[in-house]
Design an enzyme around this catalytic site. Structure first.
Site, PDB file in Angstrom:
ATOM      1  CB  CYS A 116      12.381   0.250  14.526  1.00  0.00           C
ATOM      2  SG  CYS A 116      12.155   0.408  12.575  1.00  0.00           S
ATOM      3  CG  HIS A 263      10.464   3.554  16.179  1.00  0.00           C
ATOM      4  ND1 HIS A 263      11.666   4.122  15.781  1.00  0.00           N
ATOM      5  CD2 HIS A 263       9.662   2.772  15.459  1.00  0.00           C
ATOM      6  CE1 HIS A 263      11.547   3.604  14.498  1.00  0.00           C
ATOM      7  NE2 HIS A 263      10.505   3.020  14.189  1.00  0.00           N
ATOM      8  CG  ASN A 293      11.696   4.522  11.039  1.00  0.00           C
ATOM      9  OD1 ASN A 293      12.441   4.374  11.705  1.00  0.00           O
ATOM     10  ND2 ASN A 293      10.660   3.786  10.604  1.00  0.00           N
TER      11      ASN A 293
HETATM   12  O1  UT7 Z   1       9.443   1.528  11.720  1.00  0.00           O
HETATM   13  C1  UT7 Z   1       8.468   0.589  12.045  1.00  0.00           C
HETATM   14  C2  UT7 Z   1       7.653  -0.009  10.926  1.00  0.00           C
HETATM   15  N1  UT7 Z   1       7.001   0.939  10.010  1.00  0.00           N
HETATM   16  C3  UT7 Z   1       6.053   1.696  10.197  1.00  0.00           C
HETATM   17  O2  UT7 Z   1       5.412   1.610  11.134  1.00  0.00           O
HETATM   18  C4  UT7 Z   1       5.382   2.337   8.940  1.00  0.00           C
HETATM   19  C5  UT7 Z   1       3.971   2.012   9.016  1.00  0.00           C
HETATM   20  N2  UT7 Z   1       2.975   2.456   7.920  1.00  0.00           N
HETATM   21  C6  UT7 Z   1       2.881   3.707   7.580  1.00  0.00           C
HETATM   22  O3  UT7 Z   1       3.513   4.564   8.139  1.00  0.00           O
HETATM   23  C7  UT7 Z   1       1.844   4.247   6.542  1.00  0.00           C
HETATM   24  O4  UT7 Z   1       1.039   3.100   6.180  1.00  0.00           O
HETATM   25  C8  UT7 Z   1       2.575   4.818   5.176  1.00  0.00           C
HETATM   26  C9  UT7 Z   1       3.025   6.348   5.612  1.00  0.00           C
HETATM   27  C10 UT7 Z   1       3.677   3.828   4.679  1.00  0.00           C
HETATM   28  C11 UT7 Z   1       1.303   5.189   4.381  1.00  0.00           C
HETATM   29  O5  UT7 Z   1       0.506   5.579   4.791  1.00  0.00           O
HETATM   30  P1  UT7 Z   1      -1.066   4.993   4.244  1.00  0.00           P
HETATM   31  O6  UT7 Z   1      -2.066   6.059   4.722  1.00  0.00           O
HETATM   32  O7  UT7 Z   1      -1.330   3.692   4.995  1.00  0.00           O
HETATM   33  O8  UT7 Z   1      -1.080   5.053   2.792  1.00  0.00           O
HETATM   34  P2  UT7 Z   1      -1.623   3.657   1.820  1.00  0.00           P
HETATM   35  O9  UT7 Z   1      -0.396   2.687   1.965  1.00  0.00           O
HETATM   36  O10 UT7 Z   1      -2.673   3.133   2.246  1.00  0.00           O
HETATM   37  O11 UT7 Z   1      -1.541   4.301   0.226  1.00  0.00           O
HETATM   38  C12 UT7 Z   1      -2.411   5.362   0.103  1.00  0.00           C
HETATM   39  C13 UT7 Z   1      -2.203   5.827  -1.342  1.00  0.00           C
HETATM   40  C14 UT7 Z   1      -1.761   4.626  -2.327  1.00  0.00           C
HETATM   41  O12 UT7 Z   1      -2.419   4.937  -3.529  1.00  0.00           O
HETATM   42  P3  UT7 Z   1      -4.129   4.227  -4.266  1.00  0.00           P
HETATM   43  O13 UT7 Z   1      -3.602   2.752  -4.147  1.00  0.00           O
HETATM   44  O14 UT7 Z   1      -4.830   4.652  -2.999  1.00  0.00           O
HETATM   45  O15 UT7 Z   1      -4.264   4.844  -5.370  1.00  0.00           O
HETATM   46  C15 UT7 Z   1      -0.286   4.649  -2.624  1.00  0.00           C
HETATM   47  O16 UT7 Z   1      -0.086   4.219  -3.631  1.00  0.00           O
HETATM   48  O17 UT7 Z   1      -1.075   6.480  -1.493  1.00  0.00           O
HETATM   49  C16 UT7 Z   1      -0.031   5.975  -2.578  1.00  0.00           C
HETATM   50  N3  UT7 Z   1       1.490   6.447  -1.887  1.00  0.00           N
HETATM   51  C17 UT7 Z   1       1.844   7.665  -2.178  1.00  0.00           C
HETATM   52  N4  UT7 Z   1       1.579   8.652  -2.825  1.00  0.00           N
HETATM   53  C18 UT7 Z   1       2.473   9.608  -2.911  1.00  0.00           C
HETATM   54  C19 UT7 Z   1       2.314   5.603  -1.368  1.00  0.00           C
HETATM   55  N5  UT7 Z   1       3.290   6.078  -0.959  1.00  0.00           N
HETATM   56  C20 UT7 Z   1       3.320   7.335  -1.733  1.00  0.00           C
HETATM   57  C21 UT7 Z   1       3.883   8.557  -1.940  1.00  0.00           C
HETATM   58  N6  UT7 Z   1       3.684   9.538  -2.388  1.00  0.00           N
HETATM   59  N7  UT7 Z   1       5.191   8.345  -1.211  1.00  0.00           N
END
Ligand code: UT7
Length: 339
Positions: A116, A263, A293
């Site tokens: 990225c 980005h 993204n």
């Molecule tokens: O391009 C450069 C690099 N990439 C990034 O910069 C991405 C960086 N990360 C992020 O943008 C965020 O961490 C995400 C958008 C990927 C996730 O958001 P988050 O607030 O960090 O959520 P999380 O990973 O802590 O997940 C929270 C919950 C989990 O469930 P439990 O374990 O709390 O029951 C996940 O399993 O959300 C669940 N989850 C989803 N639920 C519905 C993960 N993906 C999804 C989904 N739909 N698509």
């Protein structure tokens, strides 16, 4: 021209594939919802390349638009660079394919891979080469077909990415108070396992021995694997540092910045960086809601959008930044050269 020219952006272009996939549609593929995707990432939809559309196709569309915008033809170029993580082939470079699609030959072409951060890295690299007098006019394209390296059953990643291409024409010219300023680039390879996609050969690489076994597709590539939460935390932290650093090396104060062109990974990351800069959100160019993204394409796509809708005015100070797998991150600063 003096011995150290200033490098200007003379034209911009962008291309997004026709097909738009909404969150609603995605929720029929994986266990997710429009509400979750919007609230956690700010994404409402993304563009996806057609089955027969390659990264070089997207790149060529964006390239033609940037050349037209700069009022030059491909024959006027001295080099062509494509920043991409999703090249058409392992080799030759996607840049060489784009060159032949533009029906020119002779000048050097290469790809740059910093995921990225590819566009931000390439802009820094080319600025140095052009200032040293190697090239006068260069076409730089950020282009990706991320849809091809996603696991469409992994809700943690497939909802976050999209396809697209953005391009700029760079030209060495007089110092008229505008143009590219100093960039800062960083990498910390100890984080590599938090965000990666593997080629089949990597199954044997010792530095991935702690990774889970992977399903490799027919093309020999694994899907993106990401520990999103951990990536998020480091991204916010490192981007907060790098925007301060790029201001410092250029002797610029927070209140001097007219536009933040980040980005586009997650609206919450974008907002955290704007907050760090005490910049009102209206001064930040946002496309993540419509593009998701698009990796190396996201910064030039955002730049192109803001240039075309008239937001960018000559002399304004722009801060570009990106954070990527590696982890590799960086920032560029420039004064907008166009009227
Ligand atoms: O391009 C450069 C690099 N990439 C990034 O910069 C991405 C960086 N990360 C992020 O943008 C965020 O961490 C995400 C958008 C990927 C996730 O958001 P988050 O607030 O960090 O959520 P999380 O990973 O802590 O997940 C929270 C919950 C989990 O469930 P439990 O374990 O709390 O029951 C996940 O399993 O959300 C669940 N989850 C989803 N639920 C519905 C993960 N993906 C999804 C989904 N739909 N698509």
């Amino acid at each position: 021209m003096n011995s150290f020219p200033t490098i200007h952006i003379r034209g911009t272009g962008g291309y997004l594939p026709e097909r738009v996939m909404t969150n609603q549609e995605l929720s029929q593929l994986v266990d997710t919802s429009d509400e979750w995707i919007r609230s956690r990432s700010g994404i409402a939809c993304r563009h996806l390349a057609a089955a027969d559309e390659c990264t070089s196709d997207l790149a060529t569309h964006a390239a033609r638009q940037a050349l037209d915008d700069a009022g030059i033809t491909a024959a006027d170029l001295d080099a062509l660079v494509v920043a991409t993580t999703t090249p058409d082939l392992i080799f030759p470079s996607t840049a060489s394919i784009v060159q032949s699609r533009l029906k020119v030959a002779g000048f050097p072409c290469w790809d740059i891979q910093a995921v990225c951060s590819g566009f931000v890295y390439a802009l820094a690299q080319l600025e140095g080469m052009m200032r040293a007098g190697m090239f006068r006019r260069v076409l730089l394209i950020g282009a990706e077909t991320m849809s091809g390296i996603l696991d469409w059953q992994d809700r943690g990643t497939c909802v976050l990415f999209g396809d697209g291409a953005g391009a700029v024409v760079l030209e060495a010219g007089e110092d008229d108070g505008c143009g590219l300023m100093r960039s800062v680039l960083h990498c910390d390879g100890s984080y590599r396992e938090l965000l990666m996609a593997r080629h089949a050969r990597c199954q044997r690489a010792p530095n991935t021995k702690n990774m889970p076994a992977l399903e490799i597709d027919a093309a020999g590539v694994s899907a993106i694997q990401m520990r999103g939460n951990e990536v998020f935390r480091v991204a916010v932290n490192k981007l907060g540092e790098v925007v301060q650093e790029v201001m410092q090396v250029n002797g610029v104060a927070q209140q001097d910045i007219d536009w933040l062109i980040p980005h586009q990974a997650n609206i919450r990351i974008l907002r955290a960086t704007a907050k760090k800069l005490q910049l009102p959100e209206e001064r930040m160019v946002v496309t993540v809601d419509r593009h998701a993204n698009t990796s190396a394409a996201s910064v030039p796509l955002a730049l192109n959008e803001a240039a075309r809708d008239g937001r960018l005015q000559r002399g304004q100070l722009l801060l570009l930044e990106a954070f990527a797998g590696g982890f590799a991150w960086g920032a560029n600063m420039l004064r907008w050269s166009r009227d």
